[in-house]
Design a protein around this motif. Structure first.
Motif, PDB file in Angstrom:
ATOM      1  N   ILE A  13      -7.850   7.917  -7.238  1.00 24.02           N
ATOM      2  CA  ILE A  13      -8.765   7.289  -6.278  1.00 24.02           C
ATOM      3  C   ILE A  13      -8.252   5.875  -6.024  1.00 24.02           C
ATOM      4  N   TYR A  15      -7.766   1.992  -5.109  1.00 24.45           N
ATOM      5  CA  TYR A  15      -8.524   0.752  -5.307  1.00 24.45           C
ATOM      6  C   TYR A  15      -9.064   0.251  -3.973  1.00 24.45           C
ATOM      7  N   GLU A  27       0.193   9.917  -0.928  1.00 17.70           N
ATOM      8  CA  GLU A  27      -0.404  10.763  -1.973  1.00 17.70           C
ATOM      9  C   GLU A  27      -1.514  11.654  -1.405  1.00 17.70           C
ATOM     10  N   ASP A  52     -11.822   3.755  -5.789  1.00 16.06           N
ATOM     11  CA  ASP A  52     -12.046   3.166  -7.112  1.00 16.06           C
ATOM     12  C   ASP A  52     -12.544   1.743  -6.857  1.00 16.06           C
ATOM     13  N   GLY A 264       0.450   8.721  -8.868  1.00 16.32           N
ATOM     14  CA  GLY A 264       1.734   8.033  -8.792  1.00 16.32           C
ATOM     15  C   GLY A 264       2.312   7.801 -10.182  1.00 16.32           C
ATOM     16  N   ASP A 266       3.285   5.249 -11.647  1.00 14.93           N
ATOM     17  CA  ASP A 266       2.867   4.041 -12.358  1.00 14.93           C
ATOM     18  C   ASP A 266       1.609   4.250 -13.186  1.00 14.93           C
ATOM     19  N   LEU A 296       7.035   5.665  -2.556  1.00 19.23           N
ATOM     20  CA  LEU A 296       7.623   5.499  -1.237  1.00 19.23           C
ATOM     21  C   LEU A 296       7.841   3.999  -1.049  1.00 19.23           C
TER      22      LEU A 296
HETATM   23  N1  MSP Z   1      -7.366   3.068  -8.734  1.00 13.03           N
HETATM   24  C1  MSP Z   1      -6.186   3.455  -9.400  1.00 13.03           C
HETATM   25  C2  MSP Z   1      -6.192   4.958  -9.642  1.00 13.03           C
HETATM   26  C3  MSP Z   1      -7.348   5.462 -10.449  1.00 13.03           C
HETATM   27  S1  MSP Z   1      -7.280   7.194 -10.610  1.00 13.03           S
HETATM   28  C4  MSP Z   1      -8.419   7.560 -11.716  1.00 13.03           C
HETATM   29  C5  MSP Z   1      -4.960   3.090  -8.561  1.00 13.03           C
HETATM   30  N2  MSP Z   1      -5.190   2.835  -7.275  1.00 13.03           N
HETATM   31  S2  MSP Z   1      -4.067   2.380  -6.235  1.00 13.03           S
HETATM   32  O1  MSP Z   1      -4.761   2.169  -5.003  1.00 13.03           O
HETATM   33  O2  MSP Z   1      -3.317   1.298  -6.744  1.00 13.03           O
HETATM   34  O3  MSP Z   1      -3.091   3.568  -6.082  1.00 13.03           O
HETATM   35  C6  MSP Z   1      -3.535   4.825  -5.621  1.00 13.03           C
HETATM   36  C7  MSP Z   1      -2.391   5.821  -5.749  1.00 13.03           C
HETATM   37  O4  MSP Z   1      -1.346   5.436  -4.864  1.00 13.03           O
HETATM   38  C8  MSP Z   1      -1.782   5.855  -7.140  1.00 13.03           C
HETATM   39  O5  MSP Z   1      -1.498   7.174  -7.532  1.00 13.03           O
HETATM   40  C9  MSP Z   1      -0.501   5.077  -6.990  1.00 13.03           C
HETATM   41  O6  MSP Z   1       0.494   5.464  -7.887  1.00 13.03           O
HETATM   42  C10 MSP Z   1      -0.121   5.472  -5.583  1.00 13.03           C
HETATM   43  N3  MSP Z   1       0.812   4.544  -4.978  1.00 13.03           N
HETATM   44  C11 MSP Z   1       0.734   3.193  -4.891  1.00 13.03           C
HETATM   45  N4  MSP Z   1       1.814   2.724  -4.240  1.00 13.03           N
HETATM   46  C12 MSP Z   1       2.601   3.756  -3.877  1.00 13.03           C
HETATM   47  C13 MSP Z   1       3.795   3.897  -3.175  1.00 13.03           C
HETATM   48  N5  MSP Z   1       4.460   2.865  -2.685  1.00 13.03           N
HETATM   49  N6  MSP Z   1       4.282   5.148  -2.996  1.00 13.03           N
HETATM   50  C14 MSP Z   1       3.625   6.261  -3.442  1.00 13.03           C
HETATM   51  N7  MSP Z   1       2.496   6.173  -4.114  1.00 13.03           N
HETATM   52  C15 MSP Z   1       1.973   4.935  -4.350  1.00 13.03           C
HETATM   53  O7  MSP Z   1      -3.873   3.095  -9.089  1.00 13.03           O
END
Ligand code: MSP
Length: 686
Positions: A13, A15, A27, A52, A264, A266, A296
């Motif tokens: 989810i 942020y 994603e 989130d 992702g 990370d 990406l």
């Molecule tokens: N809120 C947390 C996830 C909680 S899940 C219980 C979070 N949020 S995020 O907004 O930072 O990232 C959301 C998703 O996007 C994550 O799976 C993260 O790895 C993915 N990505 C963030 N940047 C990305 C790229 N540049 N490329 C592909 N996926 C990326 O982490």
């Protein structure tokens, strides 16, 4: 079609700290493609995504934005996330928000259960915290004092907190992972988790925070809010109706355990260590698989607003259309390694794969059917041996794609589907319908050829549907037939004999002019920078009002960084003009990319460096007056611009066989000319 069983898929989810970029959106698109595929394949699918919304980072962003409450802020950003997910066509069944009442209530009950059963105890936390990742680190986990994941600043935290006894469950988890080799995918990520985290021993995790307010309150200790990762991970079960007291919903009983958590790379640690342990403590079965996808990157770099290099899905969709964006991200992302997106790459793929391979095929087939037979497709079965290979490729495609999708090889699946379309284009070249058209006696053969093409395209469109639903639907509409069900993709000849195709088919993909695309993107980037500068300037004022000077300093730095690129009043210099030259004079100079493989100072000179420069398979020795600006060490490995056909000369007694080109600033400072993109040594510069 009989259901093959249930399939529950989730994304991380996102942020609500800001608008999601194309990386986050990738994603959602990836999960959507898998969800749609499984639905077409006969599964009862539940697809959950969401936002989130708690934590320190978001509380700060809300202050920066001058919102009356964090809720006001997350309402807006969550709306943005949902709007973008909708714009790229994600077919989620629930979009959960961690501020939803049902979620909040269950998280509170979970925390209480953990406390009551002795998994959670009260203590105090002292250590490093990365607000960007909302993660705790020990000194040894830091990377040169920075966050090992995002590379950002960490800060010292000291506060009363609750801790979760991770060690109580780690042996069970290690056994589980060993017994379920598919649990963590790709396998390299599993090894990383085992060796770097589980086997060395997992420390107790701080699961509450007391130094800020924006989180789910611990109901029996109001000074504390639940740690955002415990809150967020729980969404996967609260969203389908899990109840700590055992009154689970029908959906929970049906869909849990989850078949695939798509996240992702990370955040794989949170999903493969903390999440399973929380579930063990709740006595809930573990999910079947966690897939950590690569990232990406924008031209090889992480996207960041302060770098001004963020690409958003809605801008891409406005220029290229939704399915082109879906095609690009799904097709270009490798299975294990990070993928790259740039506006240029996107335009290139659009023209070559979508406009040429697919668009042309469909347009040509429909146009010929209209021209030769008033749009009627019929099959008189004047078959020839050349048809056999086409039919074989087309009817075997589903099996191949199915195998790839079973291994979550989504990019490979699309490649297979496009191989089908390429095979159709080859069939047009082989059968030459325009020649058949000239011969009265060959009309039935021509009808058969066009039937075979139409049928092949329909099978391809059926397979394409999960990945590019709009395009597949438009193709089917233009061919005046229903999207083909998955269980009929291995049978050739189902297109209704005598059916009439559209007399005015839609233009699926009109070629893009790269210069126009780049012009539009320049404007997008300019507006983004302007907006960033505006929001950050407001943020400084709001943070200062709220007494948060530390964050304000950081924003000032970001602003300064982006401001440099944004202002156009940079210094310029004029130099004395030289007489005009003929093109031939220019063309007689040969410039190539060279790679400096060795470099040292020239003994008899204070100004000169002598470099060994690889240019194609030759190595040139070149002396340059750049010692004041470059050390020999930093020269090695540089790709430089070389004038290679300059008459050799001796400088300070050393032979020189060319010239390295430099720009000279107002104060005489020299800057080597280097290629803007990765280029092989020897590439011609013209
Ligand atoms: N809120 C947390 C996830 C909680 S899940 C219980 C979070 N949020 S995020 O907004 O930072 O990232 C959301 C998703 O996007 C994550 O799976 C993260 O790895 C993915 N990505 C963030 N940047 C990305 C790229 N540049 N490329 C592909 N996926 C990326 O982490």
């Amino acid at each position: 079609m009989q259901t093959k069983g249930k399939y529950y898929i989730t994304t991380a989810i996102a942020y609500t700290s800001g608008k999601p970029h194309i990386g986050n959106t990738y994603e959602a698109i990836l999960a959507d493609a898998i969800a749609r595929y499984k639905r077409c394949d006969g599964y009862d699918v539940h697809f959950q995504t969401g936002s989130d919304e708690h934590g320190q980072k978001i509380e700060t962003r809300a202050i920066e934005a001058g919102c009356a409450s964090p809720k006001e802020f997350v309402d807006a950003v969550s709306g943005d996330i949902r709007r973008i997910w909708d714009k790229v066509g994600t077919s989620y069944d629930r979009f959960i928000r961690t501020t939803d009442d049902d979620h909040v209530r269950q998280v509170q009950k979970m925390f209480k259960k953990f406390y009551d059963q002795g998994d959670v105890y009260k203590g105090s936390y002292k250590g490093k915290y990365c607000t960007e990742c909302e993660a705790f680190y020990t000194d040894s986990q830091l990377n040169n004092g920075k966050c090992p994941v995002c590379g950002g600043d960490v800060h010292e935290e000291e506060e009363e907190a609750y801790f979760f006894k991770m060690s109580k469950y780690t042996d069970r988890l290690i056994n589980y992972i060993n017994e379920h080799p598919d649990f963590i995918q790709p396998v390299a990520r599993k090894n990383e988790m085992m060796n770097n985290f589980l086997l060395p021993g997992v420390q107790d995790l701080c699961v509450s925070r007391s130094s800020f307010k924006w989180g789910i309150p611990v109901d029996f200790d109001p000074g504390h809010v639940v740690y955002v990762w415990l809150d967020a991970l729980a969404n996967y079960i609260t969203g389908i109706g899990y109840d700590v007291d055992g009154n689970n919903s029908e959906d929970f009983n049906k869909y849990w355990p989850c078949d695939l958590h798509l996240v992702g790379k990370d955040i794989i640690r949170f999903h493969t260590i903390y999440w399973p342990i929380f579930l063990m403590a709740l006595d809930v079965p573990l999910p079947k698989q966690i897939f950590g996808h690569p990232w990406l990157l924008q031209g090889g770099e992480k996207m960041s607003k302060s770098k001004g290099n963020v690409i958003y899905a809605d801008d891409l969709v406005d220029i290229f259309g939704v399915d082109a964006v879906r095609y690009f991200v799904l097709h270009e992302m490798p299975f294990d390694n990070d993928g790259t997106i740039t506006w240029e790459l996107m335009a290139e793929r659009f023209n070559s794969d979508l406009a040429n391979t697919l668009g042309n095929l469909v347009n040509r087939t429909i146009a010929m059917t209209n021209k030769y037979f008033d749009g009627i497709v019929s099959n008189p079965h004047v078959d020839e041996p050349v048809d056999e290979d086409l039919k074989k490729v087309v009817t075997s495609c589903y099996k191949t794609v199915e195998e790839k999708m079973d291994g979550l090889r989504v990019a490979d699946s699309i490649t297979e589907i496009f191989a089908l379309f390429k095979r159709c284009n080859k069939y047009i070249d082989e059968t030459e319908p325009w020649i058949l058209a000239k011969d009265e006696a060959k009309q039935d053969r021509l009808r058969t050829v066009l039937y075979n093409l139409t049928e092949s395209i329909m099978i391809g469109a059926g397979l394409l549907y999960p990945f590019m639903p709009d395009t597949a639907t438009r193709i089917a509409a233009d061919l005046n037939a229903d999207i083909r069900a998955f269980d009929s993709l291995e049978t050739f000849g189902l297109y209704p004999d005598g059916n009439k195709v559209s007399s005015q088919p839609t233009m699926l993909f009109a070629r893009k002019d790269l210069a126009e695309v780049l012009k539009a993107t320049e404007e997008i980037t300019r507006l983004q920078k302007e907006d960033y500068i505006k929001t950050q300037t407001t943020a400084i004022e709001n943070l200062e009002k709220a007494g948060r000077s530390f964050d304000a300093d950081k924003i000032r730095q970001n602003l300064a960084a982006i401001g440099e690129g944004a202002v156009s009043d940079e210094e310029v210099i004029d130099i004395e003009s030289k007489p005009e030259i003929e093109y031939d004079q220019f063309a007689s100079m040969q410039f190539q990319v060279g790679e400096v493989i060795k470099c040292e100072a020239v003994a008899k000179s204070k100004k000169l460096l002598v470099s060994q420069v690889r240019v194609g398979s030759r190595t040139l020795q070149i002396v340059s007056g750049i010692r004041k600006y470059y050390s020999p060490e930093e020269m090695v490995g540089k790709k430089v611009m070389v004038l290679v056909n300059l008459k050799p000369a001796k400088l300070a007694g050393v032979d020189s066989e060319g010239m390295l080109l430099c720009a000279e600033g107002a104060d005489g400072e020299l800057s080597l000319m280097v290629p803007e993109k990765k280029m092989p040594a020897g590439a011609e510069i013209a």
